[in-house]
Design an enzyme around this catalytic site. Structure first.
Site, PDB file in Angstrom:
ATOM      1  N   TRP B 297       5.219   1.998  -7.995  1.00 48.56           N
ATOM      2  CA  TRP B 297       3.485   2.357  -8.692  1.00 48.56           C
ATOM      3  C   TRP B 297       3.521   2.349 -10.153  1.00 48.56           C
ATOM      4  O   TRP B 297       2.548   1.298 -10.466  1.00 48.56           O
ATOM      5  CB  TRP B 297       3.363   3.940  -8.012  1.00 48.56           C
ATOM      6  CG  TRP B 297       1.700   3.834  -8.660  1.00 48.56           C
ATOM      7  CD1 TRP B 297       0.661   3.808  -7.770  1.00 48.56           C
ATOM      8  CD2 TRP B 297       1.134   4.218  -9.935  1.00 48.56           C
ATOM      9  NE1 TRP B 297      -0.213   3.948  -8.461  1.00 48.56           N
ATOM     10  CE2 TRP B 297      -0.089   4.658 -10.100  1.00 48.56           C
ATOM     11  CE3 TRP B 297       1.615   4.671 -11.449  1.00 48.56           C
ATOM     12  CZ2 TRP B 297      -1.244   5.014 -11.298  1.00 48.56           C
ATOM     13  CZ3 TRP B 297       1.257   5.279 -12.249  1.00 48.56           C
ATOM     14  CH2 TRP B 297      -0.086   5.140 -12.344  1.00 48.56           C
ATOM     15  N   HIS B 298       4.706   1.863 -10.404  1.00 50.12           N
ATOM     16  CA  HIS B 298       4.422   2.323 -11.838  1.00 50.12           C
ATOM     17  C   HIS B 298       4.903   0.374 -12.464  1.00 50.12           C
ATOM     18  O   HIS B 298       4.430   0.318 -13.548  1.00 50.12           O
ATOM     19  CB  HIS B 298       5.105   3.323 -13.058  1.00 50.12           C
ATOM     20  CG  HIS B 298       5.077   4.282 -13.084  1.00 50.12           C
ATOM     21  ND1 HIS B 298       5.789   4.689 -12.152  1.00 50.12           N
ATOM     22  CD2 HIS B 298       4.480   4.952 -14.687  1.00 50.12           C
ATOM     23  CE1 HIS B 298       5.081   6.823 -13.006  1.00 50.12           C
ATOM     24  NE2 HIS B 298       4.488   6.144 -13.698  1.00 50.12           N
ATOM     25  N   GLY B 299       5.257  -0.237 -11.824  1.00 49.32           N
ATOM     26  CA  GLY B 299       5.192  -2.181 -11.550  1.00 49.32           C
ATOM     27  C   GLY B 299       6.149  -2.247 -11.139  1.00 49.32           C
ATOM     28  O   GLY B 299       7.036  -1.876  -9.754  1.00 49.32           O
TER      29      GLY B 299
END
Lengths: 355, 441
Positions: B297-299
């Site tokens: 989700w962060h990258g």
């Protein structure tokens, strides 16, 4: 937590905060006007410090912007002038300032000659775009040197210039602590760590300014985009500045004020139109060049100035961008200007003194 | 009317970055609004499941396209090349719409909650649009749940001094964290992470904790500002951080850090996967998978996958090997906090490093004394001061009663203090302000 806050207490708290903020802003305005030059305008402070280091005033002084700063190498010009004039004592000082529009030149002139020491020859930069009433460099002057009074006096031209200038005025005066935070930080750092002159950063992007533009050998290229790209980026801004071109305004008045001061002080004044790339010169159409010529003629007639046009004397390969010369351009211009103008001018000056 | 203005203002706020992507949000929101309304009137389980699948597919496919397409293409090409193909990476780039990870999760939670009949679908389009578009949380969270926000849209709003004061306090706290602490810490963190090989071990030990503090100040600063701005408009947003670096375990950390994301993942990923209801192995598998999704989700990069895996494995280990009673004593609390912080810092190295090789290099340098460049003394002092300030803030928040303490301050003194803090922030802001770290997610 919200339940614990009483509306009346909250109102008192917020109104107090607003009042304190307004008072602090007013105090901030006073501080901005009175803070030392080293904090707010370190470029000028460095140049003045270098000037004061001379026992007597250098015979020749350059007043201008980074265009003059880049073009005129004191290390090349001074020996040439000495050689041509036969006067081994003559000194040359480059008091050009990054983003040094006529308002800044006048500011510098007033401070350089404030202690009564005078040069014999003042070389004053002049170009059609720099004397335009629409002064795109006003936003620098606003944060660097303008007092509240200056802002009021220049109000008309500020509104006539760019939107950015107006927003800089507003931010400078409505949020002085934010706009001038770097100056304040530098001031505190200097007070804490002791005086340490660092090449000023922030507003101006001049890699070679150290107070006297001392480097004799400039590189052939600047880091970043190539010259043509820099010129193409700059052209729309200059075009905008020259749109509805008119000269009468505070900027041209500042230049005339500087020239008048030099004239009163008995200096010979050389108005120098600095070298420019052909792409920029092409923007000086008759609607620009004609009023500009009239203004120059007025200065020549009123103050006995000598106008020299070096705008087209350098080839286009001698520039970092539209107006700043590279290493080759700097060397070529300095030699040419010393040979043709300054050497003979100093020789004549020396002779007239002897006579 | 007021809602309409807030929606228009939010669209303008978002559109100043890229006006075309406003239509993308509006499209996603319109699909989910329509699906939710249909879910309310449909009783057929199969049709309801189909509607839910349609809505989630639309939201996730947009997220995957904009955020993960390039990563998936690169990974596929890398995999095929391992088997002898000679493919080159694509040269195209996809612009990532700001906040897509945040608003996608919000739309999904809305439709899922309506499907589960936990909330009623919003019948007023303005209410729903405001839930998605409300500008304080639009681009960087907190991830708001419909049950938390939608009821607020139906309450009458009045100007409230108390709410304004609370909002101003939150905003100032967030601004200080972001504009003063996080942005100044970047001057320590950026050079060391850009060229870790050139810096000494002591600088690595300074830069890594500084990064932990920087990312906390950056993101929790934004969250505080979002909460503060929302209060000014009469809305409440959920708290996103609760003294995360005073956690005694990594599990506790995830209950205190980006709370709205971790609870979202718990409710919409971990529990639907089976949570801890299955076998022990299945529970650990669910935990690790949830944390890997959290990392992704962060990258869209392998370092984020590894970051998630690292946390998933630690959480599983914490669950499998409970702390012995001797180590669980209260007197050893600082030790447990310190150990957890160390584990978090090690994980953040994976999160922040430009390449996995750099992360490995930083870890190696941290445990083997080596010479190298030192940062200027001024920056070292700044880093230590910032860490000290955040640690003191955690300490005060943990042991002190902040609310009562704030209440005791006379309003005039509080007003003077607030103005002084605002002025201090203005003076201390660095020349260049870095964009919010979480904008890229």
């Amino acid at each position: 937590m919200l339940r614990n806050l009483h509306p009346l207490r909250a109102r008192r708290c917020l109104l107090t905060a607003a009042v304190v903020f307004v008072i602090a802003t007013l105090v901030g305005n006073v501080l901005v006007d009175r803070c030392p030059l080293s904090a707010r305008f370190p470029e000028a402070d460095l140049a003045l410090e270098a000037w004061r280091a001379h026992v007597s005033a250098p015979g020749i002084v350059f007043l201008g912007s980074s265009r003059t700063g880049y073009s005129a190498s004191v290390e090349i010009i001074a020996p040439k002038v000495r050689q041509i004039s036969g006067d081994a004592t003559v000194e040359v000082f480059n008091a050009a300032i990054p983003v040094g529009d006529p308002l800044t030149m006048n500011f510098m002139g007033a401070r350089l000659f404030a202690d009564g020491r005078r040069s014999k020859i003042a070389v004053v930069e002049i170009t059609p775009d720099s004397v335009s009433r629409r002064n795109r460099f006003l936003d620098f002057a606003v944060t660097r040197q303008f007092t509240f009074r200056d802002i009021v006096e220049n109000g008309g031209d500020i509104c006539h210039s760019t939107n950015k200038t107006l927003s800089r005025v507003l931010s400078s005066r409505l949020t002085p602590f934010y706009t001038h935070r770097l100056a304040l930080q530098a001031w505190v750092r200097e007070a804490w760590a002791g005086p340490e002159h660092v090449v000023p950063v922030g507003d101006t992007e001049n890699y070679y300014f150290d107070g006297i533009w001392g480097q004799s050998s400039f590189p052939q290229a600047l880091p970043g985009p190539p010259p043509m790209m820099r010129i193409e980026e700059d052209l729309p801004r200059v075009r905008k500045q020259l749109a509805d071109y008119e000269i009468p305004g505070r900027t041209s008045a500042a230049l005339e004020d500087l020239v008048a001061r030099c004239h009163r002080d008995g200096m010979k004044i050389i108005l120098l139109e600095t070298p420019m790339h052909s792409a920029l010169r092409a923007l000086f159409v008759p609607s620009v060049s004609e009023p500009y010529s009239q203004f120059v003629k007025h200065l020549e007639a009123a103050y006995g100035c000598q106008f020299v046009d070096f705008s087209d004397r350098l080839s286009d390969t001698m520039f970092f961008d539209g107006v700043h010369t590279n290493g080759d351009g700097r060397k070529y211009f300095s030699e040419l200007f010393a040979d043709e103008i300054l050497g003979p001018a100093w020789r004549a000056e020396t002779r007239s003194r002897h006579e | 009317m007021r809602k309409g203005w807030l929606i228009v203002a939010s669209c303008i706020f978002y559109g100043t970055w890229n006006p075309w992507f406003v239509f993308l949000i509006l499209f996603t929101a319109a699909v989910d609004y329509a699906v939710a309304l249909k879910l309310m009137t449909t009783e057929s389980p199969s049709l309801r499941r189909a509607l839910l699948a349609l809505s989630i597919s639309v939201s996730l496919s947009l997220l995957v396209f904009f955020k993960y397409a390039r990563f998936l293409a690169d990974t596929t090409i890398f995999g095929l090349n391992l088997f002898g193909a000679h493919l080159t990476s694509p040269t195209w780039e996809i612009v990532l719409p700001l906040g897509i990870s945040f608003y996608t999760f919000e739309t999904i939670s809305y439709v899922v909650d309506v499907y589960r009949r936990r909330v009623a679908a919003a019948t007023n389009l303005l209410d729903y649009a405001l839930y998605i578009l409300f500008f304080p949380h639009l681009i960087s969270g907190p991830i708001v749940r419909p049950a938390f926000f939608l009821p607020q849209t139906q309450r009458a709003k009045h100007f409230d001094w108390a709410r304004l004061q609370l909002g101003a306090q939150f905003f100032l706290r967030g601004l200080f964290k972001k504009a003063v602490l996080a942005d100044h810490l970047a001057a320590i963190v950026d050079p060391v992470f850009a060229a870790p090989a050139t810096y000494s071990t002591s600088m690595i030990w300074l830069a890594v904790p500084c990064y932990a503090v920087q990312v906390y100040c950056d993101f929790s600063g934004y969250s505080d500002m979002a909460v503060g701005a929302a209060h000014a408009f009469g809305y409440k947003l959920p708290v996103n951080f609760n003294l995360p670096y005073f956690s005694e375990s990594v599990g506790e950390f995830w209950r205190r850090w980006h709370i709205t994301l971790s609870t979202w993942l718990r409710d919409y990923v971990y529990i639907p996967l089976g949570g801890s209801r299955g076998t022990t192995a299945r529970t650990y598998g669910n935990l690790i998978l949830t944390l890997v999704i959290c990392g992704l989700w962060h990258g869209a990069a392998w370092n984020f996958v590894l970051f998630g895996l690292y946390h998933g494995v630690i959480l599983s280990l914490e669950r499998a090997l409970p702390l012995p009673a001797a180590l669980a004593r209260r007197s050893l609390l600082p030790l447990r906090i310190g150990w957890t912080f160390l584990l978090l810092c090690a994980g953040l190295v994976i999160f922040r490093a430009h390449a996995l090789a750099d992360a490995w290099l930083i870890w190696r340098k941290a445990v083997s004394a080596s010479d190298g460049l030192r940062l200027p003394q001024e920056l070292i002092v700044l880093g230590l001061l910032s860490m000290g300030l955040i640690f003191a803030g955690h300490l005060f928040g943990h042991f002190g009663d902040t609310k009562r303490w704030l209440e005791r301050i006379p309003p005039v003194a509080m007003g003077v203090g607030m103005a002084a803090v605002f002025l201090l922030i203005m003076v201390l802001m660095p020349q260049d302000s870095a964009p919010f770290t979480y904008f890229q997610f």
